[in-house]
Design an enzyme around this catalytic site. Structure first.
Site, PDB file in Angstrom:
ATOM      1  N   LYS A 190       0.170  -3.253   6.937  1.00 53.32           N
ATOM      2  CA  LYS A 190      -0.595  -2.130   6.352  1.00 53.32           C
ATOM      3  C   LYS A 190      -0.197  -0.813   7.014  1.00 53.32           C
ATOM      4  CE  LYS A 190      -4.299  -5.377   5.466  1.00 53.32           C
ATOM      5  NZ  LYS A 190      -5.522  -5.582   4.750  1.00 53.32           N
ATOM      6  N   HIS A 199      -0.992  -5.048  -4.383  1.00 48.37           N
ATOM      7  CA  HIS A 199      -1.997  -5.354  -3.348  1.00 48.37           C
ATOM      8  C   HIS A 199      -3.313  -4.670  -3.743  1.00 48.37           C
ATOM      9  CE1 HIS A 199      -4.115  -5.524   0.463  1.00 48.37           C
ATOM     10  NE2 HIS A 199      -3.274  -6.477   0.815  1.00 48.37           N
ATOM     11  N   GLY A 202      -9.809  -8.438   4.715  1.00 48.80           N
ATOM     12  CA  GLY A 202     -10.261  -7.568   5.809  1.00 48.80           C
ATOM     13  C   GLY A 202     -11.752  -7.661   6.068  1.00 48.80           C
ATOM     14  N   SER A 254      -8.401 -12.784   5.045  1.00 52.42           N
ATOM     15  CA  SER A 254      -8.963 -13.178   6.341  1.00 52.42           C
ATOM     16  C   SER A 254      -8.446 -14.523   6.834  1.00 52.42           C
ATOM     17  CB  SER A 254     -10.494 -13.147   6.298  1.00 52.42           C
ATOM     18  OG  SER A 254     -10.955 -11.842   6.012  1.00 52.42           O
TER      19      SER A 254
HETATM   20  C1  PEP Z   1      -3.864  -8.544   3.248  1.00 56.25           C
HETATM   21  O1  PEP Z   1      -3.602  -7.473   3.752  1.00 56.25           O
HETATM   22  O2  PEP Z   1      -3.243  -8.918   2.239  1.00 56.25           O
HETATM   23  C2  PEP Z   1      -4.924  -9.376   3.833  1.00 56.25           C
HETATM   24  C3  PEP Z   1      -5.164 -10.555   3.302  1.00 56.25           C
HETATM   25  O3  PEP Z   1      -5.598  -8.861   4.895  1.00 56.25           O
HETATM   26  P1  PEP Z   1      -6.565  -9.694   5.910  1.00 56.25           P
HETATM   27  O4  PEP Z   1      -5.794 -10.901   6.360  1.00 56.25           O
HETATM   28  O5  PEP Z   1      -6.848  -8.739   7.028  1.00 56.25           O
HETATM   29  O6  PEP Z   1      -7.785 -10.083   5.132  1.00 56.25           O
END
Ligand code: PEP
Length: 252
Positions: free
Chosen positions: A13, A97, A175, A214
């Site tokens: 990110k 995304h 997230g 997550s």
């Molecule tokens: C992502 O950025 O695609 C993502 C799944 O983030 P996280 O693992 O932090 O939920």
């Protein structure tokens, strides 16, 4: 059942300066055990792609862009093209995304243009799809996912050299620390695979469907043990080598 090599993909990110990105890439490179079954990929921010490419040179770890514009070049201030990402050594580019859809106005139609442009540049797109919490509560998950998949893959050339990777990422799990249970995720992944059979025929059996939302060292193994979960797209837990390496190890 066809063999699908799992892909563990880290999405950094808008984190990491060049120096920080180089250090993280080095730690991951040094920590990935030889002979690991999974393919590993990292998607640093654009500004760190060249630095990370240098750090990963000669290693099997793949580089990815987090997004792209669809034109090859032109008067599009601030934009980056798939050709430029290919030139930097990107093997993959993430498109659609949920953070791009939420904050930058991406729609199924613009995501589709990006996906086709990525393929044309000889790079593998990772198409992200997934429902919001409201959509899940309204029992619209499968409908939303089907629409995003069909519209995202529209016009896919039958003879494309590279096949897209699909990432199912429920928006409510990104997230947030909330994760789909392995059963919830498998249900949607199996549904996606059935749609891919209609769209891509036998190529559906070898198309990777990643889960994202997550993923941590604690839940990775149980998610990855589901038959239609072929890897993980990892955000937060990919920002530290220790947790990312544990997720890679969980893939076998
Ligand atoms: C992502 O950025 O695609 C993502 C799944 O983030 P996280 O693992 O932090 O939920």
């Amino acid at each position: 059942m066809p063999e699908r090599t799992p892909l563990i993909a880290g999405n950094w990110k808008m984190y990491k300066t060049q120096g920080e990105a180089r250090a993280l890439a080095r730690e991951i490179r040094q920590g990935v055990p030889a002979g690991v079954r999974a393919e590993v990929m990292v998607a640093p921010p654009y500004t760190a792609l060249a630095a990370v490419a240098g750090e990963l040179e000669g290693s099997p770890i793949r580089l990815a862009g987090q997004d792209t514009f669809w034109e090859k070049q032109g008067a599009y201030t601030g934009a980056i093209s798939p050709v430029m990402l290919a030139d930097l050594g990107c093997h993959y580019v993430i498109v659609g995304h949920s953070e791009r859809r939420q904050h930058f106005g991406d729609t199924n139609q613009t995501v589709n243009r990006k996906l086709l442009a990525v393929l044309e540049a000889g790079v593998v797109p990772i198409l992200c799809i997934g429902e919001t919490l409201e959509e899940r509560q309204a029992e619209k998950t499968l409908h939303v996912v089907a629409e995003q998949l069909k519209e995202g893959l529209a016009g896919l050339p039958g003879d494309a050299r590279e096949r897209p990777v699909i990432a199912y990422e429920p928006v409510w799990a990104i997230g947030t620390g909330l994760t789909a249970t392995p059963q919830q995720a498998q249900e949607v992944h199996a549904f996606i695979r059935s749609l891919l059979r209609e769209l891509l025929h036998e190529a559906a059996e070898t198309t990777l469907i990643l889960y994202g939302g997550s993923v941590t060292p604690d839940n990775a193994a149980s998610l990855l043990s589901e038959p239609d979960i072929d890897g993980a797209l990892v955000g937060g837990a990919s920002l530290k080598a220790d947790s990312f390496l544990k997720i890679i190890a969980a893939a076998g």
